[in-house]
Design an enzyme around this catalytic site. Structure first.
Site: not given
Ligand code: EPU
Length: 301
Positions: A175, A224, A294
């Site tokens: 990520r 998420s 996130e």
């Protein structure tokens, strides 16, 4: 110059909206007004705007589908550059490459590749965002991530300069990429391989169905909320910390997937942020692990 004056002065060619509610441009359905929302027509239009704004000290915030964003109730000052109209997808079957604009939906990219019998993009089936956001954060699932298929990117720097970057120079990690804050991945080129269209479409269908079993899909969320810490599932840590179903105002920890924080209808950014903070504190208290968001937060909340 203010945001609107910059738009006029730089000869911007795309559509412009004033005081546009960000709640209409985030999957969470949260966020106050953007002073100016501008939809560039192409890379040059975007670069011209960014460079003029840079010279005038006007803040530019780039958004795609807003699928990973929590925007302040006070909205966003300056210019929000919405990539929705930079959404071309060009498939080259000869070389098995695909070129896509920042604003192209991943879902469109995934199905265009499958239709053309190009394999490798199926991992992204069901990811809700755009190419620009996915490249920036190296979006992925258990079956793959952007860096596996990315060849290179045309980048617009925060000063409006256009440059090319190779995938291997972008330091992709879980990520993460090295694209600096404020830079846009304006176009991306992906390298795929030959596959069978029917087989690919079947895989995509299965991945989307599996996702619907495991994750909420008919609610307002930003996917998420936290990254999975190395060796752990964020959802399990949140569950074990007793946070399943806990809410603050209109924000709630999903009962279906505890790493999904949802807007039940009237959540403010403040509610949502308080819930995120509460989850982090509970997990820290129970396990000693600090969850890292996130979801990207924009503006003071
Ligand atoms: N599960 C539960 N209870 C829960 C949550 C999950 O039993 O409350 C089970 C699920 O049923 C599933 C397993 O746990 O069998 C794992 O869940 P999931 O497949 O959602 O995996 P994850 O690690 O929570 C990651 C990505 C997701 C991506 C999935 C699938 C992160 C932070 N999240 O989630 O990405 O869709 O894998 O590949 O890495 C996103 O980034 O926004 C996102 C949704």
């Amino acid at each position: 110059m203010n945001a609107y004056e910059v738009i006029i002065a730089c000869g911007f060619r795309g559509e412009v909206k004033i005081d546009e509610p960000m709640s209409k441009h985030t999957t969470l359905g949260i966020g106050g007004p953007a002073d100016v929302m501008a939809y560039p027509l192409d890379v040059q239009d975007a670069a011209g705007l960014i460079s003029a704004a840079w010279r005038e000290g006007v803040q530019v915030t780039v958004t795609g589908l807003g699928s990973n964003l929590l925007v302040s109730d006070n909205g966003i000052r300056g210019i929000v550059l919405n990539t929705a109209n930079m959404s071309q997808v060009e498939v080259d079957e000869e070389t098995a490459t695909v070129k896509a604009g920042a604003g192209a939906k991943l879902s469109v990219l995934v199905s265009r590749c499958a239709d053309a019998g190009l394999a490798g993009m199926e991992f992204a089936a069901g990811i809700p965002g755009t190419v620009g956001g996915a490249v920036r954060m190296n979006a992925g699932t258990k079956t793959g991530e952007i860096k596996d298929v990315l060849l290179g990117v045309t980048v617009i720097g925060r000063e409006g300069n256009i440059a090319e970057a190779k995938s291997e120079d972008m330091d992709h990690a879980y990520r993460k990429s090295s694209l600096p804050e404020g830079a846009i991945a304006a176009t991306a080129v992906f390298k795929l391989c030959r596959g069978n269209p029917d087989e690919l479409k079947r895989k995509i269908k299965e991945a989307i169905a599996a996702r619907k079993v495991a994750q909420p899909y008919d609610v307002m969320s930003a996917g998420s909320a936290f990254k999975n810490p190395p060796g752990h599932f964020a959802w399990r840590l949140i569950d074990e910390a007793g946070m399943k179903g806990v809410s603050v105002g209109g924000a709630k920890v999903s009962e279906k997937h505890t790493n999904f924080l949802i807007n039940t209808g009237n959540s403010t950014a403040k509610d949502f942020k308080s819930l995120m903070d509460k989850v982090v504190a509970a997990v820290k208290e129970k396990t000693g692990i600090t969850l890292e968001p996130e979801i990207k937060t924009i503006g003071e909340i």
